[in-house]
Write a protein that holds these residues in place. Sequence first.
Motif, PDB file in Angstrom:
ATOM      1  N   TRP A  46       0.835  -1.202   0.000  1.00  0.00           N
ATOM      2  CA  TRP A  46       0.000   0.000   0.000  1.00  0.00           C
ATOM      3  C   TRP A  46       0.874   1.258   0.000  1.00  0.00           C
ATOM      4  O   TRP A  46       0.583   2.216  -0.718  1.00  0.00           O
ATOM      5  CB  TRP A  46      -0.952  -0.004   1.194  1.00  0.00           C
ATOM      6  CG  TRP A  46      -1.965   1.087   1.094  1.00  0.00           C
ATOM      7  CD1 TRP A  46      -2.008   2.235   1.836  1.00  0.00           C
ATOM      8  CD2 TRP A  46      -3.062   1.165   0.182  1.00  0.00           C
ATOM      9  NE1 TRP A  46      -3.063   3.017   1.444  1.00  0.00           N
ATOM     10  CE2 TRP A  46      -3.730   2.375   0.426  1.00  0.00           C
ATOM     11  CE3 TRP A  46      -3.543   0.329  -0.815  1.00  0.00           C
ATOM     12  CZ2 TRP A  46      -4.854   2.771  -0.294  1.00  0.00           C
ATOM     13  CZ3 TRP A  46      -4.660   0.729  -1.528  1.00  0.00           C
ATOM     14  CH2 TRP A  46      -5.302   1.937  -1.262  1.00  0.00           C
ATOM     15  N   ALA A  47       1.939   1.229   0.772  1.00  0.00           N
ATOM     16  CA  ALA A  47       2.860   2.367   0.799  1.00  0.00           C
ATOM     17  C   ALA A  47       3.506   2.559  -0.573  1.00  0.00           C
ATOM     18  O   ALA A  47       3.639   3.703  -1.043  1.00  0.00           O
ATOM     19  CB  ALA A  47       3.921   2.161   1.874  1.00  0.00           C
ATOM     20  N   LEU A  48       3.891   1.476  -1.224  1.00  0.00           N
ATOM     21  CA  LEU A  48       4.432   1.569  -2.578  1.00  0.00           C
ATOM     22  C   LEU A  48       3.414   2.185  -3.532  1.00  0.00           C
ATOM     23  O   LEU A  48       3.740   3.054  -4.346  1.00  0.00           O
ATOM     24  CB  LEU A  48       4.824   0.182  -3.104  1.00  0.00           C
ATOM     25  CG  LEU A  48       6.201  -0.343  -2.746  1.00  0.00           C
ATOM     26  CD1 LEU A  48       6.317  -1.823  -3.098  1.00  0.00           C
ATOM     27  CD2 LEU A  48       7.290   0.451  -3.446  1.00  0.00           C
ATOM     28  N   LEU A  49       2.167   1.741  -3.426  1.00  0.00           N
ATOM     29  CA  LEU A  49       1.113   2.255  -4.292  1.00  0.00           C
ATOM     30  C   LEU A  49       0.860   3.741  -4.040  1.00  0.00           C
ATOM     31  O   LEU A  49       0.737   4.529  -4.985  1.00  0.00           O
ATOM     32  CB  LEU A  49      -0.177   1.454  -4.098  1.00  0.00           C
ATOM     33  CG  LEU A  49      -1.369   1.916  -4.925  1.00  0.00           C
ATOM     34  CD1 LEU A  49      -1.106   1.742  -6.415  1.00  0.00           C
ATOM     35  CD2 LEU A  49      -2.626   1.170  -4.503  1.00  0.00           C
ATOM     36  N   MET A  50       0.799   4.142  -2.783  1.00  0.00           N
ATOM     37  CA  MET A  50       0.532   5.548  -2.463  1.00  0.00           C
ATOM     38  C   MET A  50       1.664   6.451  -2.947  1.00  0.00           C
ATOM     39  O   MET A  50       1.423   7.531  -3.503  1.00  0.00           O
ATOM     40  CB  MET A  50       0.317   5.740  -0.957  1.00  0.00           C
ATOM     41  CG  MET A  50      -0.984   5.136  -0.446  1.00  0.00           C
ATOM     42  SD  MET A  50      -2.457   5.829  -1.236  1.00  0.00           S
ATOM     43  CE  MET A  50      -2.792   4.637  -2.518  1.00  0.00           C
ATOM     44  N   HIS A  51       2.896   6.021  -2.747  1.00  0.00           N
ATOM     45  CA  HIS A  51       4.018   6.829  -3.242  1.00  0.00           C
ATOM     46  C   HIS A  51       4.006   6.872  -4.772  1.00  0.00           C
ATOM     47  O   HIS A  51       4.220   7.926  -5.372  1.00  0.00           O
ATOM     48  CB  HIS A  51       5.358   6.299  -2.736  1.00  0.00           C
ATOM     49  CG  HIS A  51       6.503   6.924  -3.455  1.00  0.00           C
ATOM     50  ND1 HIS A  51       6.771   8.284  -3.389  1.00  0.00           N
ATOM     51  CD2 HIS A  51       7.415   6.412  -4.309  1.00  0.00           C
ATOM     52  CE1 HIS A  51       7.816   8.559  -4.142  1.00  0.00           C
ATOM     53  NE2 HIS A  51       8.218   7.445  -4.720  1.00  0.00           N
ATOM     54  N   SER A  52       3.735   5.759  -5.402  1.00  0.00           N
ATOM     55  CA  SER A  52       3.711   5.702  -6.866  1.00  0.00           C
ATOM     56  C   SER A  52       2.612   6.588  -7.434  1.00  0.00           C
ATOM     57  O   SER A  52       2.802   7.255  -8.458  1.00  0.00           O
ATOM     58  CB  SER A  52       3.531   4.255  -7.343  1.00  0.00           C
ATOM     59  OG  SER A  52       4.620   3.477  -6.921  1.00  0.00           O
ATOM     60  N   THR A  78      -1.849   5.415 -15.341  1.00  0.00           N
ATOM     61  CA  THR A  78      -1.884   4.091 -14.708  1.00  0.00           C
ATOM     62  C   THR A  78      -0.575   3.335 -14.924  1.00  0.00           C
ATOM     63  O   THR A  78      -0.035   2.734 -13.986  1.00  0.00           O
ATOM     64  CB  THR A  78      -3.072   3.268 -15.251  1.00  0.00           C
ATOM     65  OG1 THR A  78      -4.279   3.992 -15.005  1.00  0.00           O
ATOM     66  CG2 THR A  78      -3.153   1.904 -14.588  1.00  0.00           C
ATOM     67  N   LEU A  79      -0.040   3.379 -16.136  1.00  0.00           N
ATOM     68  CA  LEU A  79       1.236   2.704 -16.420  1.00  0.00           C
ATOM     69  C   LEU A  79       2.372   3.282 -15.584  1.00  0.00           C
ATOM     70  O   LEU A  79       3.215   2.535 -15.073  1.00  0.00           O
ATOM     71  CB  LEU A  79       1.574   2.806 -17.907  1.00  0.00           C
ATOM     72  CG  LEU A  79       0.787   1.898 -18.834  1.00  0.00           C
ATOM     73  CD1 LEU A  79       1.089   2.229 -20.292  1.00  0.00           C
ATOM     74  CD2 LEU A  79       1.077   0.438 -18.538  1.00  0.00           C
TER      75      LEU A  79
END
Length: 118
Positions: A46-52, A78-79
């Motif tokens: 989730w942290a990876l997703l939020m930063h990304s 998205t990519l």
Amino acid sequence: MKILLLMIFMHIVDDYYLQGWLASAKQKKWWANNAPQDLYKYDYLWALLMHSFSWTFMIMLPILIKFDISSLFYVIFTLNILVHGFVDNLKANQGKINLIQDQLIHLLQIILTYLMFS
């Protein structure tokens, strides 16, 4: 060229200054050391997703302001989220790339994104 330079600046702002706690939270070992319960085993994702998401939003903000939005924008958005998260995971968790490789890939993402809209 101004848009590309602004995108690179936004990358620096988000990847270095705004990342904050997410820099630690996107690492599996941080969760193992600070919240070792199974409940938190995958919270690094989730942290990876939020930063990304944050990084992608920041680098694409100049494009959002300058160009008309089409379905291409959402596909590239998205990519960029997926690629940024994958690359950060390679560095932060798998130890397969170093900071220089990570940053070169992110700069390549920015250049390719810019070229898609210019």
